[in-house]
Write a protein that holds these residues in place. Structure first.
Motif, PDB file in Angstrom:
ATOM      1  N   UNK A 151       0.835  -1.199   0.000  1.00 14.94           N
ATOM      2  CA  UNK A 151       0.000   0.000   0.000  1.00 14.94           C
ATOM      3  C   UNK A 151       0.873   1.254   0.000  1.00 14.94           C
ATOM      4  N   UNK A 152       1.923   1.243   0.817  1.00  9.43           N
ATOM      5  CA  UNK A 152       2.814   2.393   0.886  1.00  9.43           C
ATOM      6  C   UNK A 152       3.549   2.609  -0.438  1.00  9.43           C
ATOM      7  N   UNK A 153       3.993   1.530  -1.045  1.00 12.65           N
ATOM      8  CA  UNK A 153       4.681   1.649  -2.336  1.00 12.65           C
ATOM      9  C   UNK A 153       3.755   2.249  -3.389  1.00 12.65           C
ATOM     10  N   UNK A 154       2.527   1.719  -3.483  1.00  8.69           N
ATOM     11  CA  UNK A 154       1.582   2.254  -4.449  1.00  8.69           C
ATOM     12  C   UNK A 154       1.237   3.710  -4.177  1.00  8.69           C
ATOM     13  N   UNK A 155       1.058   4.028  -2.888  1.00  6.87           N
ATOM     14  CA  UNK A 155       0.762   5.404  -2.519  1.00  6.87           C
ATOM     15  C   UNK A 155       1.907   6.345  -2.850  1.00  6.87           C
ATOM     16  N   UNK A 156       3.140   5.898  -2.601  1.00  6.07           N
ATOM     17  CA  UNK A 156       4.304   6.709  -2.971  1.00  6.07           C
ATOM     18  C   UNK A 156       4.353   6.966  -4.470  1.00  6.07           C
ATOM     19  N   UNK A 157       4.151   5.931  -5.237  1.00  2.15           N
ATOM     20  CA  UNK A 157       4.193   6.045  -6.702  1.00  2.15           C
ATOM     21  C   UNK A 157       3.156   7.045  -7.198  1.00  2.15           C
ATOM     22  N   UNK A 158       1.965   6.970  -6.615  1.00  2.96           N
ATOM     23  CA  UNK A 158       0.891   7.855  -7.066  1.00  2.96           C
ATOM     24  C   UNK A 158       1.053   9.284  -6.554  1.00  2.96           C
ATOM     25  N   UNK A 159       1.445   9.429  -5.287  1.00  4.86           N
ATOM     26  CA  UNK A 159       1.400  10.748  -4.654  1.00  4.86           C
ATOM     27  C   UNK A 159       2.698  11.555  -4.790  1.00  4.86           C
ATOM     28  N   UNK A 160       3.831  10.879  -4.914  1.00  8.63           N
ATOM     29  CA  UNK A 160       5.082  11.625  -5.096  1.00  8.63           C
ATOM     30  C   UNK A 160       5.168  12.207  -6.500  1.00  8.63           C
ATOM     31  N   UNK A 161       4.833  11.365  -7.494  1.00  7.56           N
ATOM     32  CA  UNK A 161       5.055  11.750  -8.883  1.00  7.56           C
ATOM     33  C   UNK A 161       3.782  12.147  -9.629  1.00  7.56           C
ATOM     34  N   UNK A 162       2.606  12.000  -8.970  1.00  9.05           N
ATOM     35  CA  UNK A 162       1.368  12.459  -9.598  1.00  9.05           C
ATOM     36  C   UNK A 162       0.746  11.483 -10.577  1.00  9.05           C
ATOM     37  N   UNK A 163       0.799  10.194 -10.280  1.00  9.96           N
ATOM     38  CA  UNK A 163       0.162   9.191 -11.131  1.00  9.96           C
ATOM     39  C   UNK A 163      -1.297   8.976 -10.714  1.00  9.96           C
ATOM     40  N   UNK A 164      -2.050   8.307 -11.591  1.00  6.53           N
ATOM     41  CA  UNK A 164      -3.447   7.945 -11.332  1.00  6.53           C
ATOM     42  C   UNK A 164      -4.320   9.170 -11.007  1.00  6.53           C
ATOM     43  N   UNK A 165      -3.991  10.300 -11.584  1.00  9.90           N
ATOM     44  CA  UNK A 165      -4.772  11.498 -11.356  1.00  9.90           C
ATOM     45  C   UNK A 165      -4.498  12.211 -10.052  1.00  9.90           C
ATOM     46  N   UNK A 166      -3.523  11.732  -9.281  1.00 12.23           N
ATOM     47  CA  UNK A 166      -3.165  12.378  -8.016  1.00 12.23           C
ATOM     48  C   UNK A 166      -2.224  13.548  -8.277  1.00 12.23           C
ATOM     49  N   UNK A 167      -2.211  14.528  -7.395  1.00 14.93           N
ATOM     50  CA  UNK A 167      -1.249  15.627  -7.542  1.00 14.93           C
ATOM     51  C   UNK A 167       0.168  15.152  -7.252  1.00 14.93           C
ATOM     52  N   UNK A 168       1.149  15.736  -7.909  1.00 18.98           N
ATOM     53  CA  UNK A 168       2.552  15.408  -7.654  1.00 18.98           C
ATOM     54  C   UNK A 168       2.994  16.167  -6.410  1.00 18.98           C
ATOM     55  N   UNK A 169       3.026  15.473  -5.262  1.00 17.85           N
ATOM     56  CA  UNK A 169       3.265  16.132  -3.978  1.00 17.85           C
ATOM     57  C   UNK A 169       4.709  16.040  -3.499  1.00 17.85           C
ATOM     58  N   UNK A 170       5.566  15.317  -4.194  1.00 15.33           N
ATOM     59  CA  UNK A 170       6.954  15.183  -3.762  1.00 15.33           C
ATOM     60  C   UNK A 170       7.064  14.483  -2.415  1.00 15.33           C
ATOM     61  N   UNK A 171       7.913  14.997  -1.532  1.00 15.78           N
ATOM     62  CA  UNK A 171       8.125  14.341  -0.240  1.00 15.78           C
ATOM     63  C   UNK A 171       6.850  14.360   0.610  1.00 15.78           C
ATOM     64  N   UNK A 172       5.967  15.334   0.400  1.00 16.36           N
ATOM     65  CA  UNK A 172       4.711  15.363   1.149  1.00 16.36           C
ATOM     66  C   UNK A 172       3.831  14.166   0.782  1.00 16.36           C
ATOM     67  N   UNK A 173       3.861  13.763  -0.469  1.00 12.55           N
ATOM     68  CA  UNK A 173       3.104  12.589  -0.894  1.00 12.55           C
ATOM     69  C   UNK A 173       3.618  11.325  -0.249  1.00 12.55           C
TER      70      UNK A 173
END
Length: 452
Positions: A175-197
């Protein structure tokens, strides 16, 4: 025949220890993997991002682990009650652990929220400081599920239900890996949040971990015809005090140990971003191998506690020594990898050659303290199974804070040795602590066996 009987008995006890230790070790590896995944996933951003995540984790875990450490008293109390066959008592101790987790959460969250205010006074690199503060303040929202997870984990380990703990952490890493992939770099329509993601992903994984273990504890109680929540005990001041009496020194020991490496990270943050990044990567590697003796330490605490609760002092002593043998063997192998294949490890984290070059030298130093780190960790768990937590607290305070960190600071800044000087102090501190705690375990377990 007596010799063959003794070998069979030791072999059986070793198998029982390993049956408990392996899932717990997997759990510890899963726990450590979260911060490693965070570091790897931001590693393609910049050296500053690696440093920011490392700095945020270093600041977060010292106070947060105090809350987790207080709950370590459950290892002794639940496992000894289980050894006596008093399952209702195990349940009562769990409830008090949950109350402590809830009570500590607002205090820890307030402390962690304020921590970034000190960064300018610590002369943290300004580029690292801003990203680290963002990471830390989002990560802070995962404190309550983290402490609830810790309480239910200690209970489940104490009653020999360790597989749910392994499952929770291994699946949480996905779950953490998938969340990092989506939230750090902005995949799956998520914002690219960098370290905050990365921090937000870790929080979500912690909520999941706590939920899995609560369900596992409920199912465990249901199997013996007892509804976990229908018979939930109220607050018992006597039990809370007993838990705090055991847990507070254990918590202080953890804070001193983790805080020492956190303080080293703060010191490293005054150096270049490259030195900080190499420090964080090498520390991640050493922390990853440390999870194996840490898991074995938890298994030793439970195995020793079960034997003490059952009134079998010789078995308690054997359990501790067997755990030490397992941990030392593994850490010796880890040291060989650090010495002979450092690039194989470092290339996982970064492709920046200047960071890798410094990291190779730091891994060589990590290799020097691997065995001693294993000894001091497992001895701590074995002593906790006996109900002894103060000796480990004193040893860590003296070893790290009176000796290792001052020496490391002196070598790093006054003698111009840089990050290598800092790690020299930490290495010598670990050697000293290991010798002291090994002596304490030998002496106290020997007295217990002689009195039996």
């Amino acid at each position: 025949m007596p010799v063959l009987f003794e070998e069979t008995k030791i072999g059986r006890e070793l198998r029982e220890l390993m049956a408990l230790a392996v899932p717990v070790v997997l759990s510890e590896l899963g726990w450590m993997s979260m911060s490693i995944v965070d570091t790897i996933m931001v590693g393609r951003l910049s050296a500053e991002a690696i440093g920011a995540v490392g700095m945020g984790n270093a600041v977060y875990y010292a106070p947060a682990l105090f809350g987790i450490g207080v709950l370590l008293g459950l290892d002794t109390l639940v496992s000894q009650a289980y050894g006596r066959g008093d399952f209702d008592e195990c349940h009562r101790w769990l409830s008090q652990g949950v109350y402590l987790a809830i009570g500590f959460t607002p205090v820890l969250m307030l402390l962690l929220w304020a921590a970034p205010l000190a960064f300018p006074y610590l002369h943290v690199n300004p580029v690292v400081s801003g990203q680290s503060a963002d990471y830390l303040r989002i990560l802070n929202w995962g404190t309550l599920p983290l402490l609830l997870y810790a309480a239910f984990r200690r209970y489940l380990q104490g009653v020999k239900r360790v597989k749910p703990v392994s499952f929770a952490l291994i699946s949480a890493n996905l779950i953490n890996w998938g969340g990092n992939w989506a939230l750090i770099y902005g995949h799956l329509g998520c914002p690219a949040m960098g370290v905050r993601g990365s921090a937000l992903s870790t929080c979500l994984a912690r909520v999941y971990m706590a939920a899995v273990l609560i369900v596992a504890a409920w199912k465990n109680e249901a199997e013996r015809g007892h509804n976990l929540f229908a018979h939930w005990p109220g607050v018992s001041r006597r039990r809370v005090r007993a838990l705090m009496k055991l847990g507070t020194p254990a918590a202080a020991q953890i804070v001193m140990e983790v805080g020492a490496f956190g303080a080293a990270t703060v010191m490293a943050s005054r150096l270049t971003p490259v030195a900080l990044a190499a420090h964080q990567i090498a520390l991640n590697c050493a922390s990853f191998t440390y999870m194996v003796p840490l898991g074995t330490s938890a298994a030793a605490a439970v195995a020793v506690g079960h034997a003490v609760g059952a009134g079998n002092a010789p078995r308690a002593r054997r359990a501790g020594w067997l755990a030490l043998a397992v941990g030392v063997a593994f850490m010796a192998c880890a040291a060989m990898v650090f010495i002979f294949a450092p690039h194989l490890v470092l290339d996982i984290y970064t492709n920046q050659e200047v960071v890798v070059g410094t990291g190779v030298r730091l891994l060589a130093m990590a290799a020097a303290f691997q065995v001693f780190d294993g000894i001091q960790t497992i001895a701590t768990g074995a002593l906790r199974g006996l109900g002894e937590t103060r000796a480990t607290m004193v040893a860590n305070f003296c070893g790290y804070w009176l000796f290792g960190l001052p020496l490391g600071y002196f070598l790093c800044f006054s003698q111009g040795k840089g990050i290598l000087g800092l790690w020299t102090g930490l290495t010598l501190a670990l050697v000293l602590i290991a010798i002291v705690l090994l002596f304490q375990w030998s002496r106290q377990s020997g007295r217990l066996a002689q009195a039996a």
